[in-house]
Design a protein around this motif. Structure first.
Motif, short mmCIF file in Angstrom:
data_model
loop_
_atom_site.label_atom_id
_atom_site.label_comp_id
_atom_site.label_asym_id
_atom_site.label_seq_id
_atom_site.Cartn_x
_atom_site.Cartn_y
_atom_site.Cartn_z
N LYS A 119 0.84 -1.21 0.00
CA LYS A 119 0.00 0.00 0.00
C LYS A 119 0.87 1.26 0.00
CE LYS A 119 -4.12 -2.02 2.12
NZ LYS A 119 -4.95 -2.14 3.33
N LYS A 158 1.85 1.92 -3.31
CA LYS A 158 0.65 2.14 -4.14
C LYS A 158 0.47 1.02 -5.19
CE LYS A 158 0.45 7.17 -3.58
NZ LYS A 158 1.41 7.26 -2.48
N LYS A 172 -4.49 -2.60 -3.28
CA LYS A 172 -5.72 -1.92 -2.87
C LYS A 172 -6.20 -2.53 -1.56
CE LYS A 172 -6.81 -1.06 -7.69
NZ LYS A 172 -7.58 -1.52 -8.84
#
Length: 216
Positions: A27, A30, A33
């Motif tokens: 996370k 990025k 999810k």
């Protein structure tokens, strides 16, 4: 593995902690999810089920040979992040990758008590990466970076110990994510010997720091 069979598998406390760390890191990068934990758990349980089919039963007093692979599967987690959390793609890649020789060196759980190894090697409890790659790393280090080799010798701590840590963790917590991806790709495309060259290049990069610490 069939879904019903996989549901009978469970993750150890080490693996659960590893899943939390992987998802947090994914996370941060990025790449993952929400609810990525379920996908990663499914991948790890499938891997365990798949690899169990190629493991032998060993009568040994060594705890590490009586049960599952001790530790967390950092390579499978790395592939999961590379695939942006797609569990199906990750499993498809790992299944094909497991047919290659390089999988023995990059994916350490792959050869845990494996039927592909001689019984004497399995009973020793020592992973082939240690007596293949780590041995060659020490030989090359002595030839290429004699001062670094001497510094390790004086400390009473072998370079192969730290290299095994790097390799087991796919250089997590040591290199940036892009470099980790380059490491995996280079070893797959150019061969497992690049795992050795990578460790030597890291020692070369750290040479001044190592010598400074030795003096201090």
């Amino acid at each position: 593995a069939m879904d019903a069979d996989v549901k009978n598998e469970s993750l150890s406390s080490e693996q659960q902690l590893g899943v939390e760390m992987t998802v947090r890191y994914g996370k941060y990068l990025k790449l993952l999810k929400e609810h990525a934990e379920n996908g990663l758990c499914f991948v790890l349980m499938n891997c365990e089920k798949f690899l169990k089919q190629q493991q032998r039963t060993v009568a040994s007093s060594l705890c590490c040979l009586r049960a599952r692979y001790a530790g967390y599967d950092w390579f499978a987690s790395s592939v999961f992040l590379i695939m942006s959390g797609d569990g199906e793609k990750t499993l498809m890649f790992l299944q094909r990758f497991s047919r290659l020789l390089v999988s023995a060196f990059l994916w350490l759980p792959r050869l845990h008590i494996s039927m592909h190894l001689p019984i004497t090697t399995v009973e020793s409890g020592i992973h082939p990466v240690y007596f293949c790659c780590a041995h060659h790393i020490e030989m090359l280090l002595k030839a290429e970076l004699p001062l670094v080799f001497s510094a390790f010798h004086m400390s009473g701590f072998t370079p192969s110990q730290i290299c095994l840590q790097w390799i087991t963790q796919c250089f997590w917590n040591y290199m940036d994510w892009n470099e980790i991806c380059h490491y995996i790709a280079i070893c797959i495309f150019l061969g497992p010997d690049y795992q050795i060259y990578m460790c030597i290049s890291v020692f070369r990069h750290l040479q001044q720091d190592i010598l400074k610490h030795t003096e201090a």
